[in-house]
Write an enzyme that holds these catalytic residues in place. Structure first.
Site, mmCIF file in Angstrom:
data_model
loop_
_atom_site.group_PDB
_atom_site.id
_atom_site.type_symbol
_atom_site.label_atom_id
_atom_site.label_comp_id
_atom_site.label_asym_id
_atom_site.label_seq_id
_atom_site.Cartn_x
_atom_site.Cartn_y
_atom_site.Cartn_z
ATOM 1 N N ASP A 53 52.829 13.855 -41.867
ATOM 2 C CA ASP A 53 52.498 15.274 -41.757
ATOM 3 C C ASP A 53 53.718 16.150 -41.989
ATOM 4 O O ASP A 53 54.849 15.668 -42.079
ATOM 5 C CB ASP A 53 51.924 15.566 -40.369
ATOM 6 C CG ASP A 53 50.580 14.904 -40.139
ATOM 7 O OD1 ASP A 53 49.788 14.818 -41.099
ATOM 8 O OD2 ASP A 53 50.314 14.478 -39.002
ATOM 9 N N TYR A 111 56.541 3.394 -36.346
ATOM 10 C CA TYR A 111 57.036 4.757 -36.139
ATOM 11 C C TYR A 111 58.034 4.785 -34.990
ATOM 12 O O TYR A 111 57.964 3.975 -34.065
ATOM 13 C CB TYR A 111 55.885 5.706 -35.796
ATOM 14 C CG TYR A 111 55.069 6.172 -36.976
ATOM 15 C CD1 TYR A 111 55.395 7.344 -37.659
ATOM 16 C CD2 TYR A 111 53.958 5.451 -37.404
ATOM 17 C CE1 TYR A 111 54.637 7.780 -38.734
ATOM 18 C CE2 TYR A 111 53.195 5.878 -38.478
ATOM 19 C CZ TYR A 111 53.538 7.046 -39.131
ATOM 20 O OH TYR A 111 52.786 7.477 -40.194
#
Length: 257
Positions: A53, A111
């Site tokens: 994002d 992540y």
């Protein structure tokens, strides 16, 4: 011929990875494709392992692309990086099997989320660290997070804009540790839902401050209700470490499981 690239980027100036059309703002995908197309002297389209994002960074995003241009892997790497802005770089390039797919061949994705945990906001690292002024108990956060391990319905941690057909994901590992003033969360799963990591971190923060008990995360997971979970953590603290692939694809060690 098919190639695989490892791409590093600072997501601060981009509207995310995905190209969103002519008026969608700058994207990492469009920027990379323009540089590759310049090297190839022909249009190039890339496929990535995992979309990020706006404001989220990439440490080793993996992409694949096809081209008939006669270039050595080193030429692709150096030539493309020379045409990219300072915020994007190609770390490596290797020939790939014709059936290799950056997204579908991946076995897992990883992540990392970093929170600066002190009273004063960051100045130097404000684009790569999130900030939480309230003291955090990293051990409590780590203990709570273990309830998320395994294959579960992560409906409580998916964005309302998430377009995935279902919320079941296999979360393979999650750790929370304190590194001086920084609290670091690392997560590995077969795949992630939209905002899943940031929503998990937002809920873990409430455990870390003592506002919620350790077993609250397990309760959220079982309830599958996004509206009662914690807020979405800011994007700048999140880095897509990269995907992991089986050894049969002969990719660099950092993306091989």
């Amino acid at each position: 011929m098919r190639y695989a690239l490892g791409v590093e980027y600072d997501g601060s100036e981009f509207q995310g990875w995905q190209q969103l059309g002519e008026h969608g703002g700058p994207s990492v995908q469009a920027t990379l494709q323009a540089a590759l197309s310049s090297v190839a002297d022909a249009p190039i389209q890339v496929v990535c392992a995992g979309r990020t994002d706006a404001g989220v960074h990439g440490e080793c995003q993996v992409v694949h692309f096809d081209s008939d241009a006669r270039r050595e892997p080193r030429g692709w790497m150096l030539g493309t990086t020379a045409r990219l802005p300072p915020s994007v770089a190609v770390r490596w390039c290797v020939p790939a099997a014709e059936d290799f797919h950056a997204r579908f061949s991946a076995r897992a994705r990883r992540y990392r989320y970093r929170l600066l945990n002190r009273q004063i906001r960051p100045a130097l690292y404000r684009q790569t660290l999130s900030w939480e002024r309230r003291p955090l108990d990293a051990q409590a956060m780590h203990t709570a997070a273990q309830a998320l391990l395994g294959e579960n319905d992560f409906g409580a941690f998916r964005s309302v804009q998430c377009q995935a057909l279902h919320a079941r994901r296999n979360l393979q590992a999650i750790t929370v540790q304190r590194l001086g003033e920084v609290v670091e969360v690392q997560v590995q799963a077969n795949a992630f839902l939209h905002h899943m990591v940031r929503n998990i971190v937002g809920s873990l923060i409430l455990v870390g401050t003592g506002e919620q008990p350790i077993d609250w995360i397990a309760t959220l997971l079982a309830g599958r209700d996004r509206t009662v979970a914690g807020p979405t953590a800011p994007p700048q603290g999140l880095v897509f470490i990269g995907p992991l692939y089986p050894a049969e694809w002969h990719l660099p060690a950092e993306v091989t499981q």
